[in-house]
Scaffold this active site. Structure first.
Site, mmCIF file in Angstrom:
data_model
loop_
_atom_site.group_PDB
_atom_site.id
_atom_site.type_symbol
_atom_site.label_atom_id
_atom_site.label_comp_id
_atom_site.label_asym_id
_atom_site.label_seq_id
_atom_site.Cartn_x
_atom_site.Cartn_y
_atom_site.Cartn_z
ATOM 1 N N SER A 1 11.912 13.316 10.571
ATOM 2 C CA SER A 1 11.337 13.891 12.192
ATOM 3 C C SER A 1 11.278 15.252 12.628
ATOM 4 O O SER A 1 10.621 14.361 13.735
ATOM 5 C CB SER A 1 12.607 12.786 12.946
ATOM 6 O OG SER A 1 13.240 11.707 12.236
ATOM 7 N N ASP B 1 18.894 5.731 9.081
ATOM 8 C CA ASP B 1 18.053 5.644 8.063
ATOM 9 C C ASP B 1 18.836 5.493 6.626
ATOM 10 O O ASP B 1 17.853 5.269 5.375
ATOM 11 C CB ASP B 1 16.815 6.291 8.131
ATOM 12 C CG ASP B 1 15.991 6.344 9.276
ATOM 13 O OD1 ASP B 1 15.909 4.679 9.776
ATOM 14 O OD2 ASP B 1 15.432 7.445 9.675
ATOM 15 N N ARG C 1 12.769 3.582 2.233
ATOM 16 C CA ARG C 1 13.770 3.420 1.698
ATOM 17 C C ARG C 1 14.408 2.022 0.816
ATOM 18 O O ARG C 1 15.120 2.690 0.792
ATOM 19 C CB ARG C 1 14.403 4.086 3.112
ATOM 20 C CG ARG C 1 14.289 4.885 3.916
ATOM 21 C CD ARG C 1 15.237 5.460 4.699
ATOM 22 N NE ARG C 1 14.504 6.125 6.057
ATOM 23 C CZ ARG C 1 13.744 7.412 5.514
ATOM 24 N NH1 ARG C 1 14.034 8.202 4.714
ATOM 25 N NH2 ARG C 1 13.450 8.137 6.907
HETATM 26 C C1 S3P Z 1 13.975 8.248 14.174
HETATM 27 C C2 S3P Z 1 14.356 7.542 15.066
HETATM 28 C C3 S3P Z 1 14.950 6.575 13.887
HETATM 29 C C4 S3P Z 1 14.906 6.306 12.262
HETATM 30 C C5 S3P Z 1 13.615 6.583 12.483
HETATM 31 C C6 S3P Z 1 12.634 8.066 12.698
HETATM 32 C C7 S3P Z 1 13.217 8.989 15.238
HETATM 33 O O1 S3P Z 1 14.653 5.233 14.923
HETATM 34 O O2 S3P Z 1 15.122 5.041 12.037
HETATM 35 O O3 S3P Z 1 13.126 6.421 10.952
HETATM 36 O O4 S3P Z 1 12.271 10.005 14.253
HETATM 37 O O5 S3P Z 1 13.066 9.364 15.968
HETATM 38 P P1 S3P Z 1 15.180 4.323 16.060
HETATM 39 O O6 S3P Z 1 15.149 5.322 17.417
HETATM 40 O O7 S3P Z 1 14.730 3.146 16.339
HETATM 41 O O8 S3P Z 1 16.723 3.867 15.711
#
Ligand code: S3P
Length: 429
Positions: free
Chosen positions: A23, A315, A388
């Site tokens: 992220s 996640d 995952r």
């Molecule tokens: C993420 C937000 C999450 C997560 C994804 C990464 C991000 O998704 O599941 O792996 O970097 O902003 P959602 O916003 O759909 O929950």
């Protein structure tokens, strides 16, 4: 399609690091690209998802140098991106497509974003709807709810948006559009999702205000290039945390892992299950909390998981499911409907695979109940193209009675290209 067979392990030992946070790596490119000056990024994750982001910004005229250690992003300022000459392919990456759609909504040019067969099935209305309200013109398949999306952006109107789900991708998409809006853009969410955007926006000098259930961004303020150090990804560490908990005679330390409280739900969950996990040497790196995580084998018990911890561990549920399958009693997961719209439907995927391995699993609309077993069976399982799921099943294999063959593991490269090498090393193979 690559298949892998993982054998049971007798113990896990070692001192390891995991690759950079996915992220934070995405966001470092996006903000670096629209800042003024050269942003340097250390610890950047060179997984396929982040490479999709890098490629998209290069296609919009951003020079990004990579000497193998540090990325140097030559920022073009808020209004310097150029119209891409072709469709921007976001691959498997939901973060790339949803965040970039917000950013592209503020550009006075035309662009098209798409992705692989999995990404093209994932819901985009959740960003298209608020961005359209801000004044962007976005067309897509199925009334704008599926990629490819065609975006014609420009000066946007600020909105005050209550998101129906806690999603950092929705929040960040609107925040990025908010940089180009006339006035103050506010996003509120039911409970706080990961806040890397809020932290990094602040680091880059954006005008931003945070409050309990949301954030306000003021449009029109230029950003300034920064030095970013990316900590290890707790989502990658989670596989090894669960692996060390469930494998007997194990003790590992994972160094330099991001422990932002909006991401540590997995640690809270596993500790509540009886996991022996300690955060050592807690410190800060580029505005993000970091620690070394020590984990020892533990006898786990089933618990109930619901509410605000769910977005903080969103996640990590595939890995938590494996812990639950090895725990005594029933683990119930609720309020986790979002798991159905990840890289695959993670509720159904884990339920099917864990049943193959002998666990008793029932699905609900927004979660599942998993009854742990004394010992998982070996067998053949599948990733459903989801990194995952593939990595979680590899962890299950360490404690199964027999080896487990996992079909379609190429997807692991999206977030953790060195996963199997590290697994072999800590398992002493
Ligand atoms: C993420 C937000 C999450 C997560 C994804 C990464 C991000 O998704 O599941 O792996 O970097 O902003 P959602 O916003 O759909 O929950």
């Amino acid at each position: 399609m690559k298949t892998i067979t993982v054998k049971p392990a007798t113990s896990l030992k070692g001192d390891l690091t995991v690759p950079g946070d996915k992220s934070i790596s995405h966001r470092s490119i996006m903000l670096g690209a629209i800042a003024n000056g050269i942003t340097t990024v250390r610890g950047f994750l060179r997984g396929e998802d982040n490479m999709s982001t890098m490629h998209a910004f290069r296609s919009m005229g951003v020079r990004i140098d990579d000497d193998g250690e540090t990325l140097s992003i030559h920022g073009l300022g808020l209004h310097g991106l150029q119209e891409p000459g072709d469709v921007l392919d976001c691959g498997n990456s939901g973060t790339t497509i949803r965040l970039i759609t917000g950013l592209l909504s503020g550009q006075s040019f035309f662009s098209v974003v798409t992705g692989d067969q999995y990404l093209r099935k994932r819901p985009m209305k959740r960003v298209v709807e608020p961005l359209t309200r801000m004044g962007a013109r976005i067309l897509g398949r199925n009334q704008g709810s599926l990629a490819p999306l065609a975006i014609s952006g420009g000066l946007l109107k600020a909105i005050d948006y209550q998101s129906p789900v806690s999603s950092a991708q929705i929040k960040s998409s609107i925040m990025l559009a908010g940089l180009y809006a006339d006035g103050e853009t506010t996003v509120r969410e039911p409970s706080l999702s990961r806040d890397h955007s809020e932290r990094m926006f602040r680091q880059f000098g954006a005008s931003l205000e945070r409050f309990e259930d949301g954030v306000t961004v003021r449009g029109g303020y230029e950003l300034t290039a920064q030095e970013v150090s990316v900590p290890g990804d707790i989502s990658s560490a989670a596989f090894f945390i669960v692996a060390a908990l469930v494998t007997p005679n194990s003790e590992i330390i994972i160094r330099n892992v991001g422990v932002n409280p909006t991401r540590t739900g997995v640690i809270d969950i596993l500790k509540a299950m009886g996991g022996d996990i300690e955060l050592l040497d807690q410190r800060e790196l580029s505005g993000e909390p970091v620690a070394d995580i020590q984990v020892r084998s533990s006898k786990l018990k089933g618990i109930s998981i619901s509410g605000s911890v769910v977005p903080r561990a969103i996640d990590e549920f595939p890995a938590v499911c494996v812990a639950a399958a090895c725990a005594e009693g029933v683990t119930s997961v609720r309020d986790a409907k979002e798991l159905r719209v990840k890289e695959t439907d993670r509720i159904t995927a884990m339920a099917k695979n864990l049943r193959t391995l002998g666990a008793v699993v029932s699905e609900t609309d927004d979660g599942m109940d998993i009854t742990g077993v004394e010992c998982l069976a070996g067998g053949e399982v599948e990733s459903f193209g989801d990194h995952r799921i593939a990595m979680s099943l590899s962890v299950a294999a360490l404690v199964a009675a027999d080896e487990i063959t996992i079909k379609d593991v190429d997807c692991v490269a999206t977030s953790f290209p060195t996963f199997f090498q590290i697994l072999e090393k800590v398992a002493g193979k």
